[in-house]
Structure formats: structure tokens, C-alpha cells
Design a protein around this motif. Structure first.
Motif, PDB file in Angstrom:
ATOM      1  N   ASN A  65      57.316  82.803  49.382  1.00 40.92           N
ATOM      2  CA  ASN A  65      58.709  82.406  49.605  1.00 40.92           C
ATOM      3  C   ASN A  65      59.227  81.581  48.438  1.00 40.92           C
ATOM      4  O   ASN A  65      60.318  81.838  47.919  1.00 40.92           O
ATOM      5  N   LEU A  66      58.446  80.594  48.017  1.00 43.92           N
ATOM      6  CA  LEU A  66      58.908  79.717  46.939  1.00 43.92           C
ATOM      7  C   LEU A  66      58.959  80.458  45.606  1.00 43.92           C
ATOM      8  O   LEU A  66      59.906  80.269  44.828  1.00 43.92           O
ATOM      9  N   GLU A  67      57.976  81.293  45.333  1.00 43.43           N
ATOM     10  CA  GLU A  67      57.996  82.052  44.086  1.00 43.43           C
ATOM     11  C   GLU A  67      59.183  83.010  44.052  1.00 43.43           C
ATOM     12  O   GLU A  67      59.818  83.188  43.003  1.00 43.43           O
ATOM     13  N   MET A  68      59.512  83.623  45.187  1.00 43.19           N
ATOM     14  CA  MET A  68      60.652  84.527  45.244  1.00 43.19           C
ATOM     15  C   MET A  68      61.941  83.787  44.912  1.00 43.19           C
ATOM     16  O   MET A  68      62.773  84.278  44.120  1.00 43.19           O
ATOM     17  N   VAL A  69      62.128  82.599  45.507  1.00 42.52           N
ATOM     18  CA  VAL A  69      63.346  81.834  45.228  1.00 42.52           C
ATOM     19  C   VAL A  69      63.386  81.433  43.755  1.00 42.52           C
ATOM     20  O   VAL A  69      64.434  81.492  43.107  1.00 42.52           O
ATOM     21  N   GLY A  70      62.235  81.045  43.204  1.00 39.21           N
ATOM     22  CA  GLY A  70      62.187  80.724  41.782  1.00 39.21           C
ATOM     23  C   GLY A  70      62.608  81.884  40.915  1.00 39.21           C
ATOM     24  O   GLY A  70      63.355  81.722  39.936  1.00 39.21           O
ATOM     25  N   ARG A  71      62.166  83.080  41.256  1.00 38.65           N
ATOM     26  CA  ARG A  71      62.553  84.257  40.481  1.00 38.65           C
ATOM     27  C   ARG A  71      64.045  84.554  40.624  1.00 38.65           C
ATOM     28  O   ARG A  71      64.694  84.982  39.672  1.00 38.65           O
ATOM     29  N   LEU A  72      64.594  84.312  41.831  1.00 41.48           N
ATOM     30  CA  LEU A  72      66.033  84.493  42.023  1.00 41.48           C
ATOM     31  C   LEU A  72      66.830  83.514  41.168  1.00 41.48           C
ATOM     32  O   LEU A  72      67.954  83.809  40.747  1.00 41.48           O
ATOM     33  N   TYR A  73      66.255  82.350  40.926  1.00 36.55           N
ATOM     34  CA  TYR A  73      66.876  81.377  40.031  1.00 36.55           C
ATOM     35  C   TYR A  73      66.597  81.710  38.564  1.00 36.55           C
ATOM     36  O   TYR A  73      66.905  80.932  37.675  1.00 36.55           O
ATOM     37  N   ARG A  74      65.967  82.855  38.336  1.00 33.01           N
ATOM     38  CA  ARG A  74      65.681  83.350  36.985  1.00 33.01           C
ATOM     39  C   ARG A  74      64.633  82.514  36.251  1.00 33.01           C
ATOM     40  O   ARG A  74      64.651  82.414  35.019  1.00 33.01           O
ATOM     41  N   LEU A  75      63.734  81.888  37.002  1.00 34.23           N
ATOM     42  CA  LEU A  75      62.583  81.253  36.375  1.00 34.23           C
ATOM     43  C   LEU A  75      61.575  82.334  35.998  1.00 34.23           C
ATOM     44  O   LEU A  75      61.476  83.374  36.668  1.00 34.23           O
ATOM     45  N   GLY A  76      60.814  82.090  34.933  1.00 34.00           N
ATOM     46  CA  GLY A  76      59.753  83.019  34.583  1.00 34.00           C
ATOM     47  C   GLY A  76      58.683  83.027  35.659  1.00 34.00           C
ATOM     48  O   GLY A  76      58.549  82.086  36.441  1.00 34.00           O
ATOM     49  N   ARG A  77      57.884  84.096  35.687  1.00 35.40           N
ATOM     50  CA  ARG A  77      56.877  84.239  36.734  1.00 35.40           C
ATOM     51  C   ARG A  77      55.911  83.050  36.752  1.00 35.40           C
ATOM     52  O   ARG A  77      55.605  82.493  37.797  1.00 35.40           O
ATOM     53  N   ARG A  78      55.449  82.642  35.571  1.00 32.49           N
ATOM     54  CA  ARG A  78      54.493  81.545  35.497  1.00 32.49           C
ATOM     55  C   ARG A  78      55.132  80.235  35.944  1.00 32.49           C
ATOM     56  O   ARG A  78      54.529  79.454  36.689  1.00 32.49           O
ATOM     57  N   GLU A  79      56.368  79.995  35.504  1.00 30.34           N
ATOM     58  CA  GLU A  79      57.052  78.760  35.889  1.00 30.34           C
ATOM     59  C   GLU A  79      57.336  78.733  37.383  1.00 30.34           C
ATOM     60  O   GLU A  79      57.185  77.691  38.040  1.00 30.34           O
ATOM     61  N   ALA A  80      57.749  79.868  37.950  1.00 27.74           N
ATOM     62  CA  ALA A  80      58.024  79.933  39.389  1.00 27.74           C
ATOM     63  C   ALA A  80      56.761  79.639  40.188  1.00 27.74           C
ATOM     64  O   ALA A  80      56.794  78.909  41.193  1.00 27.74           O
ATOM     65  N   ARG A  81      55.616  80.179  39.722  1.00 26.75           N
ATOM     66  CA  ARG A  81      54.349  79.952  40.433  1.00 26.75           C
ATOM     67  C   ARG A  81      53.918  78.491  40.324  1.00 26.75           C
ATOM     68  O   ARG A  81      53.460  77.890  41.307  1.00 26.75           O
ATOM     69  N   SER A  82      54.089  77.917  39.123  1.00 28.76           N
ATOM     70  CA  SER A  82      53.708  76.512  38.919  1.00 28.76           C
ATOM     71  C   SER A  82      54.575  75.586  39.754  1.00 28.76           C
ATOM     72  O   SER A  82      54.074  74.644  40.390  1.00 28.76           O
ATOM     73  N   ARG A  83      55.876  75.852  39.778  1.00 32.14           N
ATOM     74  CA  ARG A  83      56.790  75.013  40.554  1.00 32.14           C
ATOM     75  C   ARG A  83      56.505  75.151  42.047  1.00 32.14           C
ATOM     76  O   ARG A  83      56.563  74.183  42.800  1.00 32.14           O
ATOM     77  N   ALA A  84      56.207  76.361  42.509  1.00 31.75           N
ATOM     78  CA  ALA A  84      55.870  76.577  43.915  1.00 31.75           C
ATOM     79  C   ALA A  84      54.637  75.766  44.297  1.00 31.75           C
ATOM     80  O   ALA A  84      54.613  75.120  45.353  1.00 31.75           O
ATOM     81  N   ALA A  85      53.613  75.787  43.449  1.00 34.04           N
ATOM     82  CA  ALA A  85      52.392  75.032  43.745  1.00 34.04           C
ATOM     83  C   ALA A  85      52.686  73.535  43.818  1.00 34.04           C
ATOM     84  O   ALA A  85      52.156  72.826  44.689  1.00 34.04           O
ATOM     85  N   GLU A  86      53.527  73.055  42.927  1.00 40.93           N
ATOM     86  CA  GLU A  86      53.886  71.630  42.913  1.00 40.93           C
ATOM     87  C   GLU A  86      54.582  71.227  44.208  1.00 40.93           C
ATOM     88  O   GLU A  86      54.279  70.189  44.805  1.00 40.93           O
ATOM     89  N   LEU A  87      55.521  72.070  44.663  1.00 39.74           N
ATOM     90  CA  LEU A  87      56.276  71.742  45.868  1.00 39.74           C
ATOM     91  C   LEU A  87      55.439  71.916  47.132  1.00 39.74           C
ATOM     92  O   LEU A  87      55.597  71.169  48.097  1.00 39.74           O
ATOM     93  N   LEU A  88      54.554  72.897  47.147  1.00 39.78           N
ATOM     94  CA  LEU A  88      53.666  73.058  48.295  1.00 39.78           C
ATOM     95  C   LEU A  88      52.810  71.813  48.492  1.00 39.78           C
ATOM     96  O   LEU A  88      52.585  71.369  49.620  1.00 39.78           O
ATOM     97  N   GLU A  89      52.347  71.248  47.399  1.00 38.34           N
ATOM     98  CA  GLU A  89      51.559  70.025  47.495  1.00 38.34           C
ATOM     99  C   GLU A  89      52.420  68.859  47.948  1.00 38.34           C
ATOM    100  O   GLU A  89      52.016  68.066  48.808  1.00 38.34           O
ATOM    101  N   ARG A  90      53.617  68.744  47.380  1.00 37.00           N
ATOM    102  CA  ARG A  90      54.490  67.616  47.706  1.00 37.00           C
ATOM    103  C   ARG A  90      54.900  67.623  49.166  1.00 37.00           C
ATOM    104  O   ARG A  90      55.061  66.571  49.784  1.00 37.00           O
ATOM    105  N   PHE A  91      55.039  68.812  49.751  1.00 36.38           N
ATOM    106  CA  PHE A  91      55.474  68.918  51.139  1.00 36.38           C
ATOM    107  C   PHE A  91      54.313  69.173  52.101  1.00 36.38           C
ATOM    108  O   PHE A  91      54.531  69.577  53.239  1.00 36.38           O
ATOM    109  N   ASP A  92      53.091  68.926  51.632  1.00 37.57           N
ATOM    110  CA  ASP A  92      51.903  69.010  52.485  1.00 37.57           C
ATOM    111  C   ASP A  92      51.771  70.391  53.116  1.00 37.57           C
ATOM    112  O   ASP A  92      51.503  70.524  54.314  1.00 37.57           O
ATOM    113  N   LEU A  93      51.944  71.433  52.294  1.00 36.89           N
ATOM    114  CA  LEU A  93      51.858  72.805  52.782  1.00 36.89           C
ATOM    115  C   LEU A  93      50.779  73.607  52.064  1.00 36.89           C
ATOM    116  O   LEU A  93      50.710  74.832  52.223  1.00 36.89           O
TER     117      LEU A  93
END
Length: 336
Positions: free
Chosen positions: A97-125
Motif C-alpha cells: 500500500n505504501l509503496e503504491m502511494v509512493g509511486r503515485l507520487y512519482r517517487l522512484g521504486r527504491r525511494e518509495a520502498r525505503s520511505r515505506a519501510a521508514e513509515l512502517l517502523e514509525r507507525f509500529d506496523l
């Protein structure tokens, strides 16, 4: 400070219903504005207009200096939005879900995955990152939805009732995260019915009712309008309610509220414990059976009852008119 959000004379109609009747507000960069009001007051309509999901009928509406109609695509690239209900794809995992939204925001695949991992940790998911969202609890979906609104590090974040459905622990964690965002310079417009939440997070507050701004100020300033404290008594017999109200009327700093069914009397007072002691003295020898008595600070319902004459749940519904006559939602460009 430079305003990140400017709203002047905002009018929005749905058929014969005027949902917003000339709303004015301004939010400085890096600050948090609490937008308060009873159900149906027009809060969500304000948020949807600012997020370019609705077009104003009249007025000036700008976000980060951009017109929400003329520059809609640029506005969407600068904002994040979390609505009242979690908007996640139930068949994708949390990470997907988070990677998909990142890609919709036109983030690169690697950046979208990295940002998703960061937020999953921050939100205890992290532990649920590989599970489909349909297996998440309501609170987990809510946290995932808010994480998605932050994927592109928006300059302005709209949070529409962000802690609805969260347990107390998750709510406290969300408050801490929102405060961290504000400290980091993100401008936040927060709609809520929890005065405690607005007290904790908002630099200032605007109260709207029936599509109009009816009050502005800090939490303390709003609560001062209904009295610094409230004296509350519950009596044992129904006929005693009127007697207590009349005996204590001279102590009241405003209109007393009476609930005949629960035999409860509540009134704004000043003087703190002195007022409580005086109330008990005035009831001595009256034969009144007092089951419960105490002082408390006003809550959001007290503010709404004083300002609007009704509580948070009792409302005519401009926002309901939006649901009935909604314009098609805009989804291009990144705003969720």
C-alpha cells in the motif's frame, strides 16, 4: 509568519444547501490549526476544498501560495490528506500500500520502498507489513492510512479526524508523531471533536457551525467563554433538581444546564474550590440528597453547547449534503 493556507470568504453549496457560508481562516507555515465543530458543521467540506477534491463556489482559497482551482495539480503535489475513513487497498499488504502511494507520487521504486519501510517502523506496523490490509484491525488501518499521507513528505498535511477508531495507546502515539511533524516545519490542519486533542496539538483553533466561523482562539480562550470551571451535581430525587438550580443560580457565571433524566445540574463557575464550598453551604439543611458533586474544566461539548446551543453529535448536516450531492473526487497528481 507567511501563511501556508489562506481561506477568505469560502462558500460551497450542494443544491439548495449552503455547506460553507463565508469561511475565513489562515494557517502560518509550520503551525497547527485545529478546526473544530459539531458533526455536520462543514469541517470536512473545508478540508476537501483545500485538498482540491471540491471546487469553491465563491472565495479565495490558497495552499502554499497556489490557487486550489487554477493550480490544482501543484497543490496536490505539496499536500497530504487523511480523511475520516481509512482508504487502503484491502488486498495489498501494508508495505505494498505504501509503496503504491509512493509511486503515485512519482517517487522512484527504491525511494518509495525505503520511505515505506521508514513509515512502517514509525507507525509500529513492521510486524504486519507483509500481511494483506484486510487482516488489519481498524486502528492498524487508520495508522496505515495516515502513513500513506506522509509518504512524499508533504509541506501541508490535512488530518480529518485522524484518531478516530484508535485505542488510547495508539492515539497518544499519533499525537506524538503529529507534534514531531509540526516541530519539523510541516503545516497541519487538524479537524477533530476532541478538545483534548486540539489542546495538545493546535497552536490555535477555529470553531465552525452551520458553515460559519463562530469562534477563534486557543483552547484556554475558548473554554473561558463557558467559564473556567464547571460545578456539577447529581441529586437523588427528581423534584430536587429545580431546588438545587435555584439555590445555586447566584454562583453561576452563565446558564445552568439541567438533565432531568439523570438529575444532573452543570453550571459554569469562577473561584474554584471556594465556589464548591459555597455551593455545599447553600444546600445545607435543604434536605437535598446529593449523590455526586465536583468541579471540572469544560470539555468540547461544553464549548459547543455554549457557542452553538447543541452538542457535538446533534447537527444539521452541511457535510451530509456534500455526501448527497458530491462532485466527483479528483484523484490525479498525488493527493489521496
Amino acid at each position: 509568519m507567511t501563511p501556508a493556507i489562506v481561506v477568505e470568504g469560502l462558500v460551497k453549496r450542494f443544491g439548495a444547501t449552503t455547506a460553507l457560508a463565508g469561511v475565513d481562516l489562515s494557517v502560518p507555515e509550520g503551525s497547527v490549526l485545529g478546526l473544530l465543530g459539531p458533526n455536520g458543521a462543514g469541517k470536512t467540506t473545508v478540508v476537501r476544498t483545500l485538498a482540491t477534491l471540491l471546487q469553491p463556489d465563491e472565495g479565495r482559497v490558497e495552499v502554499v501560495g497556489l490557487d486550489v482551482v487554477r493550480d490544482a495539480a501543484q497543490v496536490r503535489a505539496a499536500i497530504g490528506l487523511t480523511g475520516q475513513y481509512a482508504a487502503v487497498d484491502e488486498y495489498l499488504t501494508g508495505a505494498e500500500n505504501l509503496e503504491m502511494v509512493g509511486r503515485l507520487y512519482r517517487l522512484g521504486r527504491r525511494e518509495a520502498r525505503s520511505r515505506a519501510a521508514e513509515l512502517l517502523e514509525r507507525f509500529d506496523l513492521v510486524g504486519a507489513a507483509s500481511r494483506p490490509a484486510k487482516t488489519y484491525s481498524g486502528g492498524m488501518r487508520r495508522r496505515l492510512d495516515i502513513a500513506a499521507s506522509l509518504i512524499a513528505r508533504p509541506r501541508v498535511l490535512f488530518l480529518d479526524e485522524p484518531t478516530t477508531g484508535l485505542d488510547p495507546r495508539s492515539r497518544l502515539g499519533m499525537w506524538e508523531f503529529i507534534a514531531d511533524l509540526a516541530d519539523g516545519g510541516t503545516t497541519i490542519l487538524l479537524t477533530t471533536q476532541y478538545l483534548e486533542e486540539a489542546d495538545r496539538l493546535a497552536d490555535s483553533m477555529v470553531v465552525i457551525d452551520r458553515g460559519r466561523v463562530i469562534a477563534r482562539g486557543t483552547g484556554d480562550e475558548l473554554k473561558a467563554q463557558v467559564g473556567g470551571q464547571r460545578l456539577e451535581l447529581t441529586v437523588g430525587r427528581g423534584p430536587d433538581v429545580a431546588l438545587v438550580r435555584d439555590r445555586l443560580r447566584p454562583l453561576a457565571a452563565g446558564e445552568a444546564q439541567v438533565d432531568e433524566q439523570t438529575r444532573r445540574i452543570s453550571m459554569p463557575v469562577s473561584g474554584g474550590t471556594d465556589a464548591l464550598a459555597e455551593a455545599l453551604r447553600r444546600l445545607e439543611g435543604s434536605g437535598v440528597e446529593v449523590l455526586d458533586v465536583g468541579l471540572r474544566r469544560p470539555d468540547l461539548d461544553d464549548v459547543f453547547l455554549t457557542l452553538t446551543g447543541r452538542g457535538t453529535e446533534e447537527a444539521e448536516s452541511p457535510d451530509a449534503a456534500e455526501q448527497a450531492g458530491r462532485e466527483p473526487a479528483t484523484t490525479a497528481g498525488g493527493a489521496r
